[in-house]
Enzyme design. Structure first.
Site, mmCIF file in Angstrom:
data_model
loop_
_atom_site.group_PDB
_atom_site.id
_atom_site.type_symbol
_atom_site.label_atom_id
_atom_site.label_comp_id
_atom_site.label_asym_id
_atom_site.label_seq_id
_atom_site.Cartn_x
_atom_site.Cartn_y
_atom_site.Cartn_z
ATOM 1 N N TRP A 111 0.852 -1.188 0.000
ATOM 2 C CA TRP A 111 0.000 0.000 0.000
ATOM 3 C C TRP A 111 0.897 1.251 0.000
ATOM 4 O O TRP A 111 1.905 1.292 0.692
ATOM 5 C CB TRP A 111 -0.910 -0.008 1.246
ATOM 6 C CG TRP A 111 -1.680 1.263 1.365
ATOM 7 C CD1 TRP A 111 -2.784 1.616 0.650
ATOM 8 C CD2 TRP A 111 -1.376 2.374 2.214
ATOM 9 N NE1 TRP A 111 -3.188 2.877 0.998
ATOM 10 C CE2 TRP A 111 -2.342 3.370 1.961
ATOM 11 C CE3 TRP A 111 -0.382 2.629 3.153
ATOM 12 C CZ2 TRP A 111 -2.353 4.591 2.617
ATOM 13 C CZ3 TRP A 111 -0.371 3.854 3.813
ATOM 14 C CH2 TRP A 111 -1.360 4.816 3.537
ATOM 15 N N ASP A 141 -15.487 9.233 -0.176
ATOM 16 C CA ASP A 141 -16.157 8.362 0.793
ATOM 17 C C ASP A 141 -16.915 9.157 1.874
ATOM 18 O O ASP A 141 -16.394 10.149 2.388
ATOM 19 C CB ASP A 141 -15.047 7.525 1.454
ATOM 20 C CG ASP A 141 -15.585 6.370 2.251
ATOM 21 O OD1 ASP A 141 -16.813 6.258 2.382
ATOM 22 O OD2 ASP A 141 -14.753 5.581 2.741
ATOM 23 N N ASP A 156 -14.119 2.196 -5.818
ATOM 24 C CA ASP A 156 -13.051 1.794 -4.894
ATOM 25 C C ASP A 156 -13.248 0.344 -4.460
ATOM 26 O O ASP A 156 -14.347 -0.223 -4.567
ATOM 27 C CB ASP A 156 -13.099 2.744 -3.677
ATOM 28 C CG ASP A 156 -11.772 2.875 -2.963
ATOM 29 O OD1 ASP A 156 -10.865 2.071 -3.225
ATOM 30 O OD2 ASP A 156 -11.650 3.788 -2.117
ATOM 31 N N ASP A 159 -2.386 5.749 -3.051
ATOM 32 C CA ASP A 159 -2.788 6.699 -2.020
ATOM 33 C C ASP A 159 -1.616 7.588 -1.614
ATOM 34 O O ASP A 159 -1.800 8.545 -0.862
ATOM 35 C CB ASP A 159 -3.319 5.959 -0.783
ATOM 36 C CG ASP A 159 -4.783 5.589 -0.953
ATOM 37 O OD1 ASP A 159 -5.416 6.100 -1.900
ATOM 38 O OD2 ASP A 159 -5.293 4.783 -0.158
HETATM 39 C C1 DGJ Z 1 -9.027 4.379 -0.549
HETATM 40 C C2 DGJ Z 1 -8.747 5.287 -1.700
HETATM 41 O O1 DGJ Z 1 -7.544 4.953 -2.306
HETATM 42 C C3 DGJ Z 1 -8.759 6.731 -1.225
HETATM 43 O O2 DGJ Z 1 -8.426 7.578 -2.273
HETATM 44 C C4 DGJ Z 1 -10.104 7.036 -0.676
HETATM 45 O O3 DGJ Z 1 -11.070 6.994 -1.687
HETATM 46 C C5 DGJ Z 1 -10.457 6.065 0.442
HETATM 47 N N1 DGJ Z 1 -10.308 4.699 0.015
HETATM 48 C C6 DGJ Z 1 -11.858 6.278 0.916
HETATM 49 O O4 DGJ Z 1 -12.273 5.352 1.802
#
Ligand code: DGJ
Length: 757
Positions: free
Chosen positions: A227, A395, A506, A576
């Site tokens: 991640w 979200d 997502d 992310d």
């Molecule tokens: C994971 C995504 O990669 C983020 O950009 C965001 O949308 C969050 N989830 C929201 O829960």
């Protein structure tokens, strides 16, 4: 040369037989298939015995008879006169689609379990067909037929060879498809298995491609990570035994990407041979290179056979996903550009295929769950005044979701945050001249949700085992049509009642306790694959019903950045990790096979939320520009001097995006090797213009200017450097370079070049 030629060959061979101490003459009749693309040749042969042998894959040969490469005059490559030594023949000969159980101890491409408990197969050639263009791939299920993601081509753009093999004992037929693209050095392979027998069999393994290379002199390139650190490029020398990457998580994964390459030891960005392989699939995959006893390399790629099984009733068919094989004799750079061209022209579809994407502002890193309509409108007002074109509400807008512990599956608006509903928000945002986009996580269900109360059995689970929560959520059983229908019905309700022009899809957890309450025991191990097919089904419905919608895929950052997803969404959130310096690695690794046009990239706030680093606003923009470009920050709260830079940044993005989206990418720096700087060029296909970006990771003492050699220009053309105003030949810019001088860490520079007459 035609893309596909078929030649019947009859040859006389002389072979020394040690038992009689003499030469024996024998004849061999074979069917030789030669696939030719602009720079590559792929050849295979159906021997008289019916074995389908691999002949060659590599630089274009312009010869319709490469059968001499088969070494039929050498022991043990002579099946016809080799019964005594058939085992050695089987374990040594290069095959196109090797079976298990009949003497080939290398990695098999296919394995079954039949009604008698037997797993061996002996596949032999039966027939072949040449198909203009490229057939679609689909999988029939009990209640529907689902299209598989795959590259597409019109008649004239590609030609497909289909070779049918059969196992006489079980009646199983395996059809191997090879599509040759006429303008790109690409061969797309897929496999269909048909049960022509009268007993059910279980498919235990079905690879989509196997290539038996004649030596082991390759480095193996993979894209690995975790991640916030996706697609880190790793390169190592092949060694004896098996080396590979896979996913067992139900998605292509953060950890390994379904891409690998075999490259010559000396290959670099510009020189040497490179063979790239990418599986068009978003679930568990398997890719492996095996160096054998004789220093040959067998490469296989396909759905992961780990915990996989598929029941095939008589007359039923199974379609395995497609593997893209790219050949380059001009290094890793050319291999990447071929993948980019292929995906931009023959995989990505829809309204935004050839269009610049709207500059968006996403509220995730700005507010996380702490937003309401007023906050969003404040952001939108400021953003629209700066030239931002779309607000994406991330979200937290549905059910009663104030944190990640509830409401997935309840796709109705959270009135506390959005009292007037989505229509009101969309209308307000539209009034500001902006589009509205929203976030969904359609594959998930929270234990705290109306949906879970009504249908606890819809979550993937194994009765008797505790259900593992991850991010406090479970995964919906997408193998069930009623589950997909329910979720898609809720999404439609939203989309039909407000002007939503973009969706971020997502997926934030992996699969555990992989069991379905709807499948019979003999089909439970199909769930991994049926789940992925179910996801494809809903995505296909979505983009068919809403053809103007822009879909962006995401999976906890970039855990599903794969060609399967690109078939539905022209862009995918790459990671992310939005820090500009971390992104150098992530975007370099991603660009190894995926185009910049598909890379979700945003300018975010500092210190960066993932790594705590502060970088100049310009650098954040210059790095995000090599992607779909947008902002992910609270534009009402960032420093004024940063805010004031946004209109200029957007102008620059709009100017260079056509080049970055459609041009050729040349990587110059490599932050995996030298952590001090990075650089790249995007050059127009006709070499009329180029944009060069340089990022200085760390400043250095004295002699601060660096000489950087550009790439991708025409040596004979003269180019104007729009930074210095100087005019130099492409040859000078590429062979001698330009001096780049920057003071300080994390600084960057973009220079535009245009050809002058
Ligand atoms: C994971 C995504 O990669 C983020 O950009 C965001 O949308 C969050 N989830 C929201 O829960």
């Amino acid at each position: 040369m035609k893309p596909i030629t078929v030649k019947k060959i009859k040859k006389e061979y002389s072979r020394f037989v040690w038992q009689t101490n003499s030469n024996e003459i024998f004849t061999e009749e074979m069917t030789l298939f030669t696939l030719t693309s602009p720079g590559a040749t792929y050849a295979l042969a159906a021997l008289e015995s019916g074995h389908l042998a691999h002949v060659y894959f590599g630089k274009r040969a312009d010869d319709e008879d490469l059968s001499y490469l088969l070494r039929l005059d050498e022991n043990p490559y002579t099946p016809k006169v080799n019964e005594r030594d058939m085992g050695t023949f089987m374990d040594t000969t290069p095959f196109e689609y090797p079976c298990h159980g009949i003497g080939d101890y290398r990695e098999p491409a296919v394995m079954i379990m039949d009604g008698k408990g037997m797993s061996a197969l002996d596949l032999r050639y039966v027939s072949h067909e040449i198909i203009p263009g490229k057939p679609l791939l689909s999988q029939k299920l009990e209640d529907c037929e689902i299209c598989l993601p795959a590259t597409f081509a019109e008649n004239g753009e590609a030609e497909t060879l289909a070779v049918t093999l059969e196992d006489k004992r079980t009646g199983l037929r395996v059809i191997l498809y090879y599509t040759v693209f006429t303008e790109l050095d690409v061969i797309a392979r897929s496999v269909r298995i048909v049960n022509g027998g009268n007993e059910a069999v279980d498919i235990r393994r079905v690879m989509s491609a196997c290539v038996d290379f004649d030596n082991d002199e390759y480095d193996f390139i993979t894209l690995n990570g975790s991640w916030a650190r996706e697609r880190v490029m790793e390169r190592c020398r092949l060694h004896h035994g098996k080396q590979g990457v896979d996913s067992v998580k139900g998605e292509s994964s953060h950890q390994n990407n379904p891409f690998t390459a075999l490259v010559s030891h000396t290959a670099d960005e510009d020189m040497g041979e490179a063979y790239g392989f990418n599986l068009v699939y978003s679930g568990n995959f398997f890719a492996q290179a095996e160096v054998t006893q004789h220093k040959k390399t067998r490469f296989v790629m396909g759905i992961n056979h780990f915990d996989f099984s598929w029941r095939l009733e008589p007359a039923a068919e199974f379609t395995a996903p497609e593997v893209i094989m790219v050949y380059s004799d001009q290094g890793i750079g050319k291999m990447s550009r071929t993948f980019h061209d292929l995906y931009r022209q023959h995989l990505i579809r829809g309204e935004y295929k050839d269009k610049r994407r709207p500059v968006l502002i996403n509220n995730w890193e700005a507010t996380y769950f702490g937003f309401d309509e007023n906050k969003l409108i404040d952001i939108a007002k400021e953003a629209s005044s700066l030239g931002i074109e779309m607000l994406v509400m991330d979200d937290g807008w549905f059910g009663h979701r104030d944190s990640d512990n509830s409401s997935l599956g309840d796709w109705f608006v959270y009135e506390k945050k959005l009292p007037g509903g989505l229509k009101k928000l969309a209308d307000e945002v539209n009034k500001l001249g902006m589009k509205l986009g929203i976030w969904f996580e359609p594959e998930m269900i929270s234990p705290d949700s109306e949906l879970y109360k009504a249908h606890p059995d819809w979550a993937i689970q194994i009765k008797g085992l505790p259900m593992t929560q991850s991010r406090q959520q479970y995964v919906l059983d997408y193998s069930r049509k009623e589950v997909r229908d329910c979720i898609y019905g809720q999404m439609r309700e939203i989309l039909d009642n407000a002007n939503i022009e973009y969706i971020k899809w997502d997926m934030n957890r992996q699969l555990t306790e992989v069991g379905s309450n709807a499948l019979p025991p003999e089909r439970q191990r199909e769930l991994w694959h049926r789940y992925v097919l179910g996801v494809y089904d809903v995505m296909e419905r979505l983009i068919t019903d809403y053809p103007k919608l822009l879909l962006e895929n995401c999976s906890g950052g970039g855990a599903r950045f794969d060609p399967g997803m690109l078939f539905y969404s022209p862009q995918i959130w790459a990671s992310d990790d939005t820090d500009a310096i971390e992104r150098l690695k992530i975007q370099h690794g991603t660009s190894i096979c995926y185009p910049a046009s598909a890379m979700g990239a945003h300018v975010s706030d500092c210190p960066n939320h993932t790594v705590g680093r502060s970088t100049p606003f310009e650098t954040r923009g210059n790095v995000a520009m090599v992607g779909t470009f947008g902002y992910e920050l609270d534009v009402t709260r960032i420093p004024k001097e940063d805010r004031e830079k946004i209109p200029g940044q957007i102008e620059m993005f709009k100017k260079y995006n056509p080049l970055i989206r459609t041009g050729d990418q040349y990587r110059i720096g490599n932050v995996f090797e030298d952590n001090m700087w990075d650089a790249w060029v995007f050059a127009a296909k006709d070499k009329s213009e180029a944009v060069f970006t340089f990022v200085q990771v760390l400043g250095r003492p004295n002699y601060r200017s660096r000489r950087i050699k550009l790439k991708g220009l025409a040596p004979e053309k003269m180019y104007k450097n729009h930074d210095s105003g100087e005019i130099h030949s492409g040859a000078a810019l590429m062979n001698c370079g330009i001096n780049v001088s920057l003071d300080g860490d994390f600084k960057s520079k973009v220079v535009y070049f245009s050809a002058v007459n």
